[in-house]
Design a protein around this motif. Sequence first.
Motif, PDB file in Angstrom:
ATOM      1  N   LEU A  66       2.444   5.529  10.429  1.00  0.00           N
ATOM      2  CA  LEU A  66       1.278   4.930   9.716  1.00  0.00           C
ATOM      3  C   LEU A  66       0.587   3.617  10.122  1.00  0.00           C
ATOM      4  O   LEU A  66      -0.770   3.700   9.932  1.00  0.00           O
ATOM      5  N   ARG A 102       0.804  -0.991  -0.046  1.00  0.00           N
ATOM      6  CA  ARG A 102      -0.109   0.067  -0.033  1.00  0.00           C
ATOM      7  C   ARG A 102       0.883   1.329   0.058  1.00  0.00           C
ATOM      8  O   ARG A 102       0.480   2.176  -0.626  1.00  0.00           O
ATOM      9  N   MET A 127      -3.088   2.659   8.821  1.00  0.00           N
ATOM     10  CA  MET A 127      -2.971   2.296   7.280  1.00  0.00           C
ATOM     11  C   MET A 127      -2.766   1.123   6.758  1.00  0.00           C
ATOM     12  O   MET A 127      -2.731   0.698   5.480  1.00  0.00           O
TER      13      MET A 127
END
Length: 307
Positions: free
Chosen positions: A230, A218, A235
């Motif tokens: 993150l 990602r 995420m």
Amino acid sequence: MDIRQLQFFVAIVRHGSFTRAAERLRVAQPAVSMAMKRLEEELDLVLFNRQERKVSLTAEGEIFLRHAEKILEEVTSTEAEMEELRGLAKGEVRVGIPPMMSAYFFPQIIRDFSSRYPELHLSVSGEGASKIQKMILDGELDMGVIAGASFPDTLELRRFLREEVIVCVPKNHPLAEMECLPLQEFARHPLIFYKEGYYLRELVFDVMRGVGLNPAIRFETNLYTLVKSLIRKGMGISVFLRMVVEEDDDLKAIPLDPPLYLDLQIAWKKYGYLSRANRAFVDFLLEQRARVHQPAGSCPVRLVPAD
């Protein structure tokens, strides 16, 4: 022909242009061009293809490069050894350490080494393992920390640390309750990963490809602190060495199933001159192995019967 001409020549090859070589050597570009013109006149050979936009070597230049590198390496080794024999140098260690290791393992090593050898100067470069390996072979570093499954015969290696590779998730993540995580389950989640050339990426990707997995990346970055941030923001998930997340209360370290470990090596150029300062650093680092925490994964070891 003189040493300065050889230094200019090798610098041009390494940096791909006369201009960048001059900038790196901190000399005027016309001086570099003039030195190369005189060198070619002395040899009565053309060493560079100048018609191309990027400087490249002729066949004669390729042969001359091998000899120039050997001569410069011998000069450097001789100067270092003579300097030590005269007792004029206090000694310098130029070592490359990947950023993650420099933050979580080496600060104490550096502090203790400097306490034991206050007269030695330690210079640390933070790069990925593959870049460190190249810098050692190019003579830009005396030694460095590298990892991987195979290494060139031109390097001398000593393993100093085996560390577990773990999956890192937020404490409130659905995976956080798992005692260990199969690779197939890990690959199903959005992944935040390091860029090519970083040892963790190469190790984990090789293992995943070996069992037919194609991970979905990602986000990519070489900043491990950004990876942590993150992950905290939901995420995605990633992998770290266990030592990197041991003190993060808001993150959960989950061993892989089967467990995965990374062997870290201290490497230097084989057959090159290793100064007293560098030998002292290698000996000190290997000396510390006994006190380093070497975690064993919490996933049970499954025995596979022999055929």
